[in-house]
Scaffold this motif. Structure first.
Motif, PDB file in Angstrom:
ATOM      1  N   ASN A 146     -22.557 -43.162 -52.139  1.00 54.96           N
ATOM      2  CA  ASN A 146     -21.406 -42.618 -51.426  1.00 54.96           C
ATOM      3  C   ASN A 146     -21.727 -42.334 -49.965  1.00 54.96           C
ATOM      4  O   ASN A 146     -20.872 -42.486 -49.093  1.00 54.96           O
ATOM      5  CB  ASN A 146     -20.889 -41.358 -52.126  1.00 54.96           C
ATOM      6  CG  ASN A 146     -19.830 -41.678 -53.144  1.00 54.96           C
ATOM      7  OD1 ASN A 146     -18.670 -41.846 -52.795  1.00 54.96           O
ATOM      8  ND2 ASN A 146     -20.228 -41.780 -54.402  1.00 54.96           N
ATOM      9  N   VAL A 147     -22.957 -41.926 -49.679  1.00 58.71           N
ATOM     10  CA  VAL A 147     -23.378 -41.747 -48.280  1.00 58.71           C
ATOM     11  C   VAL A 147     -23.198 -43.061 -47.535  1.00 58.71           C
ATOM     12  O   VAL A 147     -22.593 -43.108 -46.457  1.00 58.71           O
ATOM     13  CB  VAL A 147     -24.841 -41.264 -48.192  1.00 58.71           C
ATOM     14  CG1 VAL A 147     -25.383 -41.448 -46.775  1.00 58.71           C
ATOM     15  CG2 VAL A 147     -24.960 -39.815 -48.617  1.00 58.71           C
ATOM     16  N   ALA A 148     -23.734 -44.148 -48.112  1.00 65.37           N
ATOM     17  CA  ALA A 148     -23.649 -45.451 -47.457  1.00 65.37           C
ATOM     18  C   ALA A 148     -22.195 -45.876 -47.279  1.00 65.37           C
ATOM     19  O   ALA A 148     -21.801 -46.341 -46.197  1.00 65.37           O
ATOM     20  CB  ALA A 148     -24.423 -46.491 -48.268  1.00 65.37           C
ATOM     21  N   ALA A 149     -21.378 -45.699 -48.321  1.00 64.23           N
ATOM     22  CA  ALA A 149     -19.966 -46.076 -48.225  1.00 64.23           C
ATOM     23  C   ALA A 149     -19.244 -45.243 -47.164  1.00 64.23           C
ATOM     24  O   ALA A 149     -18.454 -45.776 -46.381  1.00 64.23           O
ATOM     25  CB  ALA A 149     -19.288 -45.919 -49.582  1.00 64.23           C
ATOM     26  N   GLY A 150     -19.537 -43.946 -47.124  1.00 66.70           N
ATOM     27  CA  GLY A 150     -18.916 -43.086 -46.126  1.00 66.70           C
ATOM     28  C   GLY A 150     -19.314 -43.452 -44.711  1.00 66.70           C
ATOM     29  O   GLY A 150     -18.482 -43.482 -43.806  1.00 66.70           O
ATOM     30  N   LEU A 151     -20.605 -43.745 -44.518  1.00 67.79           N
ATOM     31  CA  LEU A 151     -21.063 -44.153 -43.186  1.00 67.79           C
ATOM     32  C   LEU A 151     -20.431 -45.478 -42.774  1.00 67.79           C
ATOM     33  O   LEU A 151     -20.064 -45.668 -41.619  1.00 67.79           O
ATOM     34  CB  LEU A 151     -22.590 -44.260 -43.160  1.00 67.79           C
ATOM     35  CG  LEU A 151     -23.349 -42.938 -43.285  1.00 67.79           C
ATOM     36  CD1 LEU A 151     -24.843 -43.204 -43.442  1.00 67.79           C
ATOM     37  CD2 LEU A 151     -23.079 -42.026 -42.094  1.00 67.79           C
ATOM     38  N   ALA A 152     -20.273 -46.384 -43.724  1.00 71.31           N
ATOM     39  CA  ALA A 152     -19.707 -47.704 -43.416  1.00 71.31           C
ATOM     40  C   ALA A 152     -18.222 -47.640 -43.093  1.00 71.31           C
ATOM     41  O   ALA A 152     -17.718 -48.448 -42.311  1.00 71.31           O
ATOM     42  CB  ALA A 152     -19.944 -48.658 -44.593  1.00 71.31           C
TER      43      ALA A 152
END
Length: 193
Positions: free
Chosen positions: A147-153
């Motif tokens: 979710n961190v990666a998805a949020g940053l993207a």
């Protein structure tokens, strides 16, 4: 641009509020075998494999590592979100409260052990671990880290942007400075484990 195949670990034998570092359940082992075959078919070539140091991720990576004859590299920066709470029963309550909020709220004293835990620094470390990759890579990680990666993207500040299922594959590309979401992984009504 390097492509990152970020895989959530298989179903754990115990939840966050029952075991600090559980291995996989029988279902989780079957899921890890299935995702290894999926990645082999999808990618068609051997890539570097990174895994969280936690048991459920290491065990999920084993079938693919065996198939490709690779030794996964342990990458602590893609581990599960650190807990500000030691007591197992209280960890579940803390995590559920945290997951309902944003990263701005995660920096509040009541969510980070009164400053003892820097959750925003952890989030940034996850992003750095991904953006500094220079080769296509498979990563076995966790619900919140994905979710961190998805949020940053996508520019989404929520802790939970989507609910990746066990052994779902979320695909990103990195320019070295930013992440791009290429394909969101399969979602499920799931508990964090």
């Amino acid at each position: 641009m390097p492509t990152i195949y970020m895989i959530r670990h298989g179903e754990a034998a115990a939840g966050w509020d029952a075991d600090m570092d559980p291995g996989l359940s029988e279902k989780g082992r079957a899921q890890s075998e299935a995702v290894a075959r999926e990645i082999e078919t999808r990618v068609g070539r051997k890539l570097p494999i990174l895994t969280s140091p936690l048991r459920r991720c290491r065990e999920t990576s084993e079938p693919l590592a065996t198939l490709w004859g690779r030794v996964p590299y342990i990458e602590p920066r893609v581990a599960e979100v650190p807990s500000a709470v030691e007591d197992l029963a209280e960890r579940g309550v803390w995590l559920r409260r945290l997951m309902a909020g944003t990263w701005a709220e995660a920096s509040l004293p009541e969510n980070n052990g009164n400053g003892a835990l820097d959750l925003v620094a952890w989030r940034n470390a996850v992003g750095t671990a991904l953006t500094e990759l220079t080769d296509d890579t498979v990563i076995f990680s966790h619900f919140i880290a994905i979710n961190v990666a998805a949020g940053l993207a996508t520019g989404d500040d929520r802790l939970v942007c989507f609910r990746p299922d066990n052994c779902s594959v979320t695909v990103f590309e990195t320019s070295g400075k930013a992440l791009k979401l290429v394909e969101q992984g399969r979602e499920a009504d799931t508990k964090v484990n």
